[in-house]
Scaffold this motif. Structure first.
Motif, PDB file in Angstrom:
ATOM      1  N   HIS A  17       0.842  -1.188   0.000  1.00 48.18           N
ATOM      2  CA  HIS A  17       0.000   0.000   0.000  1.00 48.18           C
ATOM      3  C   HIS A  17       0.886   1.250   0.000  1.00 48.18           C
ATOM      4  CE1 HIS A  17      -3.811  -1.954   1.917  1.00 48.18           C
ATOM      5  NE2 HIS A  17      -3.828  -2.020   0.604  1.00 48.18           N
ATOM      6  N   VAL A  18       0.427   2.288  -0.644  1.00 47.54           N
ATOM      7  CA  VAL A  18       1.104   3.585  -0.575  1.00 47.54           C
ATOM      8  C   VAL A  18       0.157   4.551   0.127  1.00 47.54           C
ATOM      9  CG1 VAL A  18       2.503   3.168  -2.610  1.00 47.54           C
ATOM     10  CG2 VAL A  18       0.263   4.236  -2.885  1.00 47.54           C
ATOM     11  N   PRO A  19       0.679   5.569   0.790  1.00 50.17           N
ATOM     12  CA  PRO A  19      -0.176   6.483   1.560  1.00 50.17           C
ATOM     13  C   PRO A  19      -1.262   7.125   0.718  1.00 50.17           C
ATOM     14  CG  PRO A  19       2.148   6.837   2.089  1.00 50.17           C
ATOM     15  CD  PRO A  19       2.109   5.901   0.920  1.00 50.17           C
ATOM     16  N   ASP A  20      -2.354   7.519   1.383  1.00 53.57           N
ATOM     17  CA  ASP A  20      -3.482   8.128   0.677  1.00 53.57           C
ATOM     18  C   ASP A  20      -3.108   9.448   0.016  1.00 53.57           C
ATOM     19  OD1 ASP A  20      -5.080   6.019   1.410  1.00 53.57           O
ATOM     20  OD2 ASP A  20      -5.881   7.020   3.197  1.00 53.57           O
ATOM     21  N   GLY A  21      -2.060  10.090   0.512  1.00 57.78           N
ATOM     22  CA  GLY A  21      -1.638  11.351  -0.094  1.00 57.78           C
ATOM     23  C   GLY A  21      -1.105  11.190  -1.502  1.00 57.78           C
ATOM     24  N   ILE A  22      -0.752   9.979  -1.869  1.00 61.88           N
ATOM     25  CA  ILE A  22      -0.301   9.693  -3.238  1.00 61.88           C
ATOM     26  C   ILE A  22      -1.533   9.290  -4.045  1.00 61.88           C
ATOM     27  CG2 ILE A  22       1.137   8.201  -4.661  1.00 61.88           C
ATOM     28  CD1 ILE A  22       3.033   7.929  -2.316  1.00 61.88           C
ATOM     29  N   GLY A  35      -3.815   9.362  -8.115  1.00 65.89           N
ATOM     30  CA  GLY A  35      -3.750   9.406  -9.560  1.00 65.89           C
ATOM     31  C   GLY A  35      -2.715   8.458 -10.141  1.00 65.89           C
ATOM     32  N   ASP A  36      -2.059   8.941 -11.189  1.00 67.88           N
ATOM     33  CA  ASP A  36      -1.076   8.099 -11.878  1.00 67.88           C
ATOM     34  C   ASP A  36       0.122   7.758 -10.994  1.00 67.88           C
ATOM     35  OD1 ASP A  36      -2.672   8.213 -14.097  1.00 67.88           O
ATOM     36  OD2 ASP A  36      -1.569   9.858 -15.050  1.00 67.88           O
ATOM     37  N   ARG A  37       0.353   8.547  -9.934  1.00 72.26           N
ATOM     38  CA  ARG A  37       1.497   8.300  -9.055  1.00 72.26           C
ATOM     39  C   ARG A  37       1.332   7.021  -8.242  1.00 72.26           C
ATOM     40  NH1 ARG A  37       1.953  12.825  -5.170  1.00 72.26           N
ATOM     41  NH2 ARG A  37       3.921  11.812  -4.629  1.00 72.26           N
ATOM     42  N   VAL A  38       0.092   6.547  -8.072  1.00 72.50           N
ATOM     43  CA  VAL A  38      -0.131   5.349  -7.256  1.00 72.50           C
ATOM     44  C   VAL A  38       0.542   4.138  -7.882  1.00 72.50           C
ATOM     45  CG1 VAL A  38      -1.860   3.811  -6.259  1.00 72.50           C
ATOM     46  CG2 VAL A  38      -2.281   6.269  -6.337  1.00 72.50           C
ATOM     47  N   LEU A  39       0.396   3.980  -9.182  1.00 71.84           N
ATOM     48  CA  LEU A  39       1.006   2.822  -9.843  1.00 71.84           C
ATOM     49  C   LEU A  39       2.523   2.867  -9.732  1.00 71.84           C
ATOM     50  CD1 LEU A  39       0.964   0.277 -11.540  1.00 71.84           C
ATOM     51  CD2 LEU A  39       0.785   1.727 -13.591  1.00 71.84           C
ATOM     52  N   GLY A  40       3.128   4.017  -9.996  1.00 69.33           N
ATOM     53  CA  GLY A  40       4.581   4.118  -9.903  1.00 69.33           C
ATOM     54  C   GLY A  40       5.078   3.823  -8.505  1.00 69.33           C
ATOM     55  N   GLY A  52       1.866  -8.064  -1.006  1.00 67.59           N
ATOM     56  CA  GLY A  52       0.491  -7.587  -1.026  1.00 67.59           C
ATOM     57  C   GLY A  52      -0.074  -7.560   0.386  1.00 67.59           C
ATOM     58  N   PRO A  53      -1.163  -6.811   0.516  1.00 70.91           N
ATOM     59  CA  PRO A  53      -2.009  -6.243  -0.542  1.00 70.91           C
ATOM     60  C   PRO A  53      -1.487  -4.929  -1.110  1.00 70.91           C
ATOM     61  CG  PRO A  53      -2.942  -5.774   1.609  1.00 70.91           C
ATOM     62  CD  PRO A  53      -1.745  -6.647   1.858  1.00 70.91           C
ATOM     63  N   ALA A  54      -2.025  -4.578  -2.289  1.00 68.05           N
ATOM     64  CA  ALA A  54      -1.766  -3.298  -2.937  1.00 68.05           C
ATOM     65  C   ALA A  54      -3.091  -2.554  -3.087  1.00 68.05           C
ATOM     66  CB  ALA A  54      -1.137  -3.515  -4.313  1.00 68.05           C
ATOM     67  N   ARG A  55      -3.022  -1.255  -3.250  1.00 68.55           N
ATOM     68  CA  ARG A  55      -4.227  -0.453  -3.469  1.00 68.55           C
ATOM     69  C   ARG A  55      -4.768  -0.683  -4.874  1.00 68.55           C
ATOM     70  NH1 ARG A  55      -2.852   5.646  -2.018  1.00 68.55           N
ATOM     71  NH2 ARG A  55      -4.720   5.936  -3.313  1.00 68.55           N
ATOM     72  N   ALA A  56      -6.075  -0.884  -4.983  1.00 69.74           N
ATOM     73  CA  ALA A  56      -6.691  -1.112  -6.295  1.00 69.74           C
ATOM     74  C   ALA A  56      -6.589   0.104  -7.187  1.00 69.74           C
ATOM     75  CB  ALA A  56      -8.156  -1.504  -6.117  1.00 69.74           C
ATOM     76  N   GLU A  57      -6.396   1.271  -6.596  1.00 69.39           N
ATOM     77  CA  GLU A  57      -6.267   2.485  -7.401  1.00 69.39           C
ATOM     78  C   GLU A  57      -5.069   2.398  -8.345  1.00 69.39           C
ATOM     79  OE1 GLU A  57      -6.252   7.352  -6.724  1.00 69.39           O
ATOM     80  OE2 GLU A  57      -6.248   5.976  -5.008  1.00 69.39           O
ATOM     81  N   ALA A  58      -4.092   1.530  -8.012  1.00 68.50           N
ATOM     82  CA  ALA A  58      -2.926   1.373  -8.882  1.00 68.50           C
ATOM     83  C   ALA A  58      -3.320   0.828 -10.254  1.00 68.50           C
ATOM     84  CB  ALA A  58      -1.892   0.455  -8.227  1.00 68.50           C
ATOM     85  N   LEU A  59      -4.450   0.131 -10.342  1.00 66.12           N
ATOM     86  CA  LEU A  59      -4.859  -0.449 -11.625  1.00 66.12           C
ATOM     87  C   LEU A  59      -5.388   0.587 -12.596  1.00 66.12           C
ATOM     88  CD1 LEU A  59      -6.831  -3.660 -10.575  1.00 66.12           C
ATOM     89  CD2 LEU A  59      -4.358  -3.331 -10.797  1.00 66.12           C
ATOM     90  N   ASP A 119      -8.125   1.716 -14.659  1.00 65.09           N
ATOM     91  CA  ASP A 119      -9.213   0.906 -15.226  1.00 65.09           C
ATOM     92  C   ASP A 119      -8.639  -0.115 -16.187  1.00 65.09           C
ATOM     93  OD1 ASP A 119     -11.150   2.342 -13.817  1.00 65.09           O
ATOM     94  OD2 ASP A 119     -11.311   3.847 -15.398  1.00 65.09           O
ATOM     95  N   SER A 120      -7.547  -0.751 -15.808  1.00 66.73           N
ATOM     96  CA  SER A 120      -6.817  -1.613 -16.739  1.00 66.73           C
ATOM     97  C   SER A 120      -6.600  -3.000 -16.149  1.00 66.73           C
ATOM     98  CB  SER A 120      -5.467  -0.985 -17.078  1.00 66.73           C
ATOM     99  OG  SER A 120      -4.666  -1.872 -17.820  1.00 66.73           O
ATOM    100  N   LEU A 121      -7.194  -4.001 -16.779  1.00 71.73           N
ATOM    101  CA  LEU A 121      -6.916  -5.384 -16.406  1.00 71.73           C
ATOM    102  C   LEU A 121      -5.493  -5.778 -16.800  1.00 71.73           C
ATOM    103  CD1 LEU A 121     -10.254  -7.160 -17.400  1.00 71.73           C
ATOM    104  CD2 LEU A 121      -9.525  -6.384 -15.135  1.00 71.73           C
ATOM    105  N   ALA A 122      -4.948  -5.145 -17.827  1.00 72.05           N
ATOM    106  CA  ALA A 122      -3.570  -5.434 -18.224  1.00 72.05           C
ATOM    107  C   ALA A 122      -2.598  -5.050 -17.113  1.00 72.05           C
ATOM    108  CB  ALA A 122      -3.226  -4.689 -19.515  1.00 72.05           C
ATOM    109  N   THR A 123      -2.884  -3.937 -16.429  1.00 78.43           N
ATOM    110  CA  THR A 123      -2.037  -3.541 -15.304  1.00 78.43           C
ATOM    111  C   THR A 123      -2.120  -4.568 -14.189  1.00 78.43           C
ATOM    112  OG1 THR A 123      -2.350  -1.200 -15.850  1.00 78.43           O
ATOM    113  CG2 THR A 123      -1.558  -1.717 -13.641  1.00 78.43           C
ATOM    114  N   LEU A 124      -3.309  -5.097 -13.933  1.00 80.79           N
ATOM    115  CA  LEU A 124      -3.457  -6.149 -12.931  1.00 80.79           C
ATOM    116  C   LEU A 124      -2.626  -7.365 -13.294  1.00 80.79           C
ATOM    117  CD1 LEU A 124      -4.733  -7.533 -10.497  1.00 80.79           C
ATOM    118  CD2 LEU A 124      -6.759  -8.019 -11.908  1.00 80.79           C
ATOM    119  N   ARG A 125      -2.664  -7.766 -14.557  1.00 77.28           N
ATOM    120  CA  ARG A 125      -1.869  -8.925 -14.983  1.00 77.28           C
ATOM    121  C   ARG A 125      -0.368  -8.660 -14.841  1.00 77.28           C
ATOM    122  NH1 ARG A 125      -6.364  -9.335 -18.642  1.00 77.28           N
ATOM    123  NH2 ARG A 125      -5.374  -7.953 -20.193  1.00 77.28           N
TER     124      ARG A 125
END
Length: 383
Positions: free
Chosen positions: A116-121, A123-128, A171-178, A180-186
């Motif tokens: 998990h990354v903090p809630d302050g992160i 948008g696109d920064r969550v995945l990175g 894990g776990p990781a935040r779902a926001e990292a995905l 709307d992409s199933l490819a990112t999940l894979r």
């Protein structure tokens, strides 16, 4: 020949007949009792001679953990290590709650390391930031290979334990990292992700799952990634319980009937979780489960009673910002919680499920669901 054998097997040893017979000791003289002499009072036998000593609950707990170690459902160690200039988990590090010596002392055999990354992160920064966390986990485990080993399935967790290593699951990781992409999940699964928290997104919110959210759950099942629901809305949690073909996790949830904390579960949801054979990992967090070992044990008792003994586990919440109950300051203290449950007459079978067996069951369930989904895909493609 039997008679001859008897004659040869005499009880006298060689040379015994050559020694003069020893004279038996003379009995002591019998003295007449005096006028003031009294018979000695019989002495009471020692208590230990009458009954075995009472069992030591802490010793019993340590013995049980040697055979069935704790699968700790949530560790914040990756984010905690980011802020340290130097650390050595093999020798022990006072800057964190969980290092290899204290994990071994506490009887921990596996840990889910949260990315998990903090809630302050946002948008696109969550995945990175999530990718950086996964990379850090792999770097840390690789640098401490004498004590830790990466794992993602029940069999890999068991292999790590048999090799004398503590299994580390990503894990776990935040779902926001995905997004709307199933490819990112894979892609995250290919990097070793084991669990995803389904909350905080447009497709898993207060109103439950959208059709795309349901597709995410089905893809989680196909990949063998566990759906994690702590902090999710009740509508989302109930829908995931219906849609998912694999067991689901609540990694940080106690009983709301005992303490009204946001992530704790109401009784009817605990009952539904038990019917779906999911797993509620009770957190060692004062805000959620109380400030004492006894209060934490009350939550574990409550979840077991409603969801069943096969649906309850433990989540240390170590190396996070939460305050821990008194007596449970770090991972070495797990035996003291187990000792409290021993005193409450928990059976060894239920304790073994709580510490190790239930987490292994859920990991196996995710693997079975993934295999079944892939088999269905192959059959559809062939038909």
């Amino acid at each position: 020949m039997a008679d001859l054998q008897v004659e040869y097997d005499t009880t006298a040893e060689a040379g015994a007949l050559d020694r003069p017979a020893e004279r038996p000791p003379e009995p002591p003289p019998i003295s007449e009792p005096g006028p003031e002499a009294t018979a000695p009072e019989p002495t009471a036998p020692e208590p230990s001679a009458l009954e075995p000593p009472a069992p030591d609950p802490l010793r019993h707990a340590r013995a049980l953990l040697a055979a069935h170690p704790v699968a700790d459902g949530y560790s914040g160690l990756p984010w905690a290590l980011r802020g340290l200039p130097w650390y050595d988990l093999e020798l022990g590090d006072s800057a964190v709650d969980a290092d290899v010596p204290r994990l071994r002392s506490g009887g921990v055999g596996a840990q889910f390391w949260s990315v998990h990354v903090p809630d302050g992160i946002a948008g696109d920064r969550v995945l990175g930031a999530t990718l950086e966390q996964i990379d850090l986990v792999k770097h840390v485990v690789g640098g401490h290979s004498e004590g830790l080993r990466l794992a993602r399935t029940a069999s890999e967790v068991a292999d790590a334990r048999h090799c004398g290593r503590i299994a580390t699951l990503i894990g776990p990781a935040r779902a926001e990292a995905l997004g709307d992409s199933l490819a990112t999940l894979r892609a995250l699964h290919a990097l070793g992700l084991v669990s995803l928290t389904l909350s905080g997104t447009s497709w898993a919110g207060p109103d439950g799952l959208t059709p795309f959210g349901e597709e995410v759950v089905r893809e989680l099942n196909r990949l063998g990634v566990l759906a994690e629901l702590s902090g999710a809305s009740e509508a989302t949690a109930r829908r995931v319980l219906t849609v998912s073909r694999a067991p689901v996790l609540f990694t940080r949830s106690g009983a709301r009937a005992l303490r009204d904390a946001p992530a704790n579960l109401p009784d009817d949801l605990l009952t539904a979780l038990g019917a779906a054979k999911g797993l509620c990992l009770v957190p060692l967090a004062a805000e959620q489960t109380g400030s004492s070992i006894s209060e934490v044990a009350d939550h574990v008792d409550h979840v077991r009673r409603l969801a069943g003994p096969e649906c309850v586990g433990l989540s240390g919440m170590y190396d996070t910002s939460v305050e821990h109950p008194e007596g449970l300051a770090d991972t070495s203290r797990y035996p003291h919680l187990l000792a409290e449950l021993v005193e409450r007459d928990w059976s060894d079978d239920d304790l073994a499920r709580l510490t190790w067996g239930n987490a292994q069951r859920v990991l196996r369930g995710a693997d079975f669901a993934a295999r079944a989904a892939r088999d269905r895909q192959r059959q559809q493609a062939a038909g």
